[in-house]
Design an enzyme around this catalytic site. Structure first.
Site, PDB file in Angstrom:
ATOM      1  N   ARG A  94       0.827  -1.213   0.000  1.00 43.39           N
ATOM      2  CA  ARG A  94       0.000   0.000   0.000  1.00 43.39           C
ATOM      3  C   ARG A  94       0.859   1.260   0.000  1.00 43.39           C
ATOM      4  O   ARG A  94       0.543   2.247  -0.678  1.00 43.39           O
ATOM      5  CB  ARG A  94      -0.943  -0.007   1.211  1.00 43.39           C
ATOM      6  N   GLN A 119      -8.605  -6.808  -0.163  1.00 45.45           N
ATOM      7  CA  GLN A 119      -8.041  -6.454  -1.465  1.00 45.45           C
ATOM      8  C   GLN A 119      -9.101  -5.793  -2.342  1.00 45.45           C
ATOM      9  O   GLN A 119      -8.844  -4.773  -2.978  1.00 45.45           O
ATOM     10  CB  GLN A 119      -7.488  -7.711  -2.145  1.00 45.45           C
ATOM     11  N   ASP A 128      -4.682 -15.305   6.870  1.00 46.17           N
ATOM     12  CA  ASP A 128      -3.401 -15.873   6.432  1.00 46.17           C
ATOM     13  C   ASP A 128      -2.763 -16.769   7.494  1.00 46.17           C
ATOM     14  O   ASP A 128      -1.779 -17.462   7.217  1.00 46.17           O
ATOM     15  CB  ASP A 128      -2.439 -14.753   6.030  1.00 46.17           C
ATOM     16  N   LYS A 174      -6.367 -18.749  -2.442  1.00 48.60           N
ATOM     17  CA  LYS A 174      -5.097 -18.086  -2.087  1.00 48.60           C
ATOM     18  C   LYS A 174      -3.986 -18.597  -3.012  1.00 48.60           C
ATOM     19  O   LYS A 174      -4.277 -19.183  -4.047  1.00 48.60           O
ATOM     20  CB  LYS A 174      -4.770 -18.350  -0.608  1.00 48.60           C
TER      21      LYS A 174
HETATM   22  C1  S3P Z   1      -4.474  -8.938   1.872  1.00 47.79           C
HETATM   23  C2  S3P Z   1      -5.743  -9.371   2.070  1.00 47.79           C
HETATM   24  C3  S3P Z   1      -6.107 -10.801   2.191  1.00 47.79           C
HETATM   25  C4  S3P Z   1      -4.898 -11.649   2.511  1.00 47.79           C
HETATM   26  C5  S3P Z   1      -3.727 -11.317   1.645  1.00 47.79           C
HETATM   27  C6  S3P Z   1      -3.330  -9.851   1.822  1.00 47.79           C
HETATM   28  C7  S3P Z   1      -4.229  -7.502   1.721  1.00 47.79           C
HETATM   29  O1  S3P Z   1      -6.681 -11.228   0.970  1.00 47.79           O
HETATM   30  O2  S3P Z   1      -5.202 -13.016   2.398  1.00 47.79           O
HETATM   31  O3  S3P Z   1      -2.612 -12.120   1.991  1.00 47.79           O
HETATM   32  O4  S3P Z   1      -3.082  -7.054   1.844  1.00 47.79           O
HETATM   33  O5  S3P Z   1      -5.194  -6.774   1.484  1.00 47.79           O
HETATM   34  P1  S3P Z   1      -8.250 -10.998   0.648  1.00 47.79           P
HETATM   35  O6  S3P Z   1      -8.516  -9.558   0.734  1.00 47.79           O
HETATM   36  O7  S3P Z   1      -8.460 -11.500  -0.761  1.00 47.79           O
HETATM   37  O8  S3P Z   1      -8.974 -11.823   1.653  1.00 47.79           O
END
Ligand code: S3P
Length: 434
Positions: A26, A168, A321, A348
């Site tokens: 980010r 995400q 995670d 994942k």
């Molecule tokens: C993440 C969100 C999660 C996570 C990924 C990192 C992020 O995924 O599993 O390792 O940095 O926003 P999802 O938003 O698809 O659940």
């Protein structure tokens, strides 16, 4: 690369783990979106976050890498360049899903994104749907997989209820929403909020309503430019989780992990551990907090007996995670440990329900898959054997920790997968085993 992790003696010592991967992605993306230089201290130097630096360079940002910080000289919110080549996201799902939110804003420009074999199996329709509702055009292989193109356009604001609690997707929509009058994303359950915190710090108009039990409605509006001077990235709780589990499981261990990010929307694993009776002491952020900063603390971990627990759907996004580690811990706990409502694990870096169940069963665990999780029968230990990482970093690290706590050791097939998030795992472990 196959690496054998032998049963370990006590792990002891004080350590800093790698910087947070989610926050690093980010910081680089939002830094590139800002017109003035942003200093990022403690940026993660690993394969996934290097992909993000290459991506923002391809879009026109200048990245200076210094010993203890990186400086991103961004191009501004609406001025990303259209690269000649496709943008290679490597193995980084977060980059693949966040960046299109910014690309969609670039009127009249088209961007092509692709990645490795694992990324080509991960769905992008979840971001294509809201971005198309806003007016962008996305074309993906079979309508839902990389490679895909994003064609930027004048965007309209939307009210978007997330079909799955995904940070995400939420982040992608919020980034695109920065050029609309008003865009609202509502989540069925709270998911990590690093994007919201950083956008707030960068002066974006962002409001959020709701509470930890209901999930949040987050609204952003039009901003001329983002202004983010500095970002300080704490240690990654998801990487620390492997050492925490090792400290809990390996007899005689006592570890102090410094400067670990404990944003409550990331710290579900610590609350699960607490319920299991593990001895992990730290000053966590209370649930429901929201500010423009990322809290961090020291975590003090000791070996001790643990008991089984149930992880329900509402806890899943806050520990997504770390759920493979809950399976491993469950093997050593007294009773049956169950994870429910975690179907997202199937999309994942690998199908983490199948991979965890087959991987741990091969080491002697009594574990069954369900449609959206797993049940582990605690047997007080694990024999050991061989575990295939399937190109998934969290599987490789899971196998390593399982080896340390097992009776006979574990050979991890494909240990190099750990490079994407925790390249120094082996040397960190050696420091604790001295
Ligand atoms: C993440 C969100 C999660 C996570 C990924 C990192 C992020 O995924 O599993 O390792 O940095 O926003 P999802 O938003 O698809 O659940």
């Amino acid at each position: 690369m196959n690496v054998r992790f032998a049963p370990s003696g006590p792990l002891r010592g004080t350590l800093r783990v790698p910087p947070d991967k989610s926050i690093s992605h980010r910081a680089a993306i939002i830094g590139a979106m800002a017109p003035e230089p942003v200093r990022i201290r403690n940026y993660l130097r690993a394969a996934d976050t290097r992909s993000t630096l290459s991506a923002i360079r391809a879009l026109g940002a200048i990245v200076e890498e210094r010993a203890d910080e990186i400086v991103v000289r961004g191009v501004g919110l609406r001025q990303a360049q259209q690269p000649v080549e496709r943008i290679d996201v490597g193995n980084a799902g977060t980059l693949m899903r966040l960046l299109p939110g910014w690309l969609a804003v670039q009127q009249g420009k088209t961007f092509k994104l692709d990645g490795d074999d694992s990324i080509r199996r991960r769905p992008v329709d979840r971001i294509a749907e809201p971005l198309e509702l806003m007016g962008a055009r996305i074309e993906a292989r079979e309508g839902r997989f990389p490679p895909f193109t994003v064609a930027g356009a004048p965007l309209a604001g939307i009210e978007y209820p997330l079909p799955v609690a995904s940070a995400q997707v939420k982040s992608c929509v919020l980034l695109a929403g920065l050029v609309t009058d008003r865009t609202t994303v509502s989540e069925p359950l709270p998911a990590r909020d690093h994007t919201e915190r950083m956008l707030k710090a960068a002066g974006a108009p962002l409001e959020r309503e709701g509470d930890p039990s209901s999930g949040y409605r987050t609204t952003v509006g039009n901003v001329d430019e983002l202004a983010l001077e500095e970002v300080d990235i704490p240690g990654d709780l998801s990487s620390a989780a492997f050492l925490i589990a090792a400290g809990v499981l390996v007899k005689g261990s006592r570890l102090v992990l410094q400067d670990i990010g404990v944003n409550w929307t990331r710290a579900g694993f610590l609350r699960i551990l607490e319920r299991m009776g593990a001895i992990v002491i730290g000053e966590l952020e209370p649930a429901g907090e929201f500010s423009d900063r990322e809290p961090a603390c020291e975590l003090d971990v000791s070996h001790g007996p643990i008991e089984a627990t149930v992880v329900d759907r509402d806890e899943v996004p806050l520990a997504i995670d770390e759920l493979p580690l809950v399976a491993l811990l469950g093997s050593f706990a007294e009773g049956d440990t169950e994870v429910r409502g975690a179907g997202e694990l199937r999309v994942k870096e690998s199908d983490r329900i199948e991979a965890v169940v087959e991987g741990l069963r091969g080491l002697g665990a009594a574990i069954e898959a369900t449609s959206d999780g797993f049940v582990v029968h605690g047997t007080g230990g694990l024999r050991g054997g061989r575990l295939n990482a399937r190109g998934d970093h969290r599987l490789a690290l899971l196998g390593a920790v399982a080896g340390l706590a097992s009776a006979e050791g574990v050979e991890v097939v494909g240990m190099e997968a750990a490079e994407v998030s925790y390249p120094d795992f082996g040397s960190d472990l050696a420091k604790l085993a001295e």
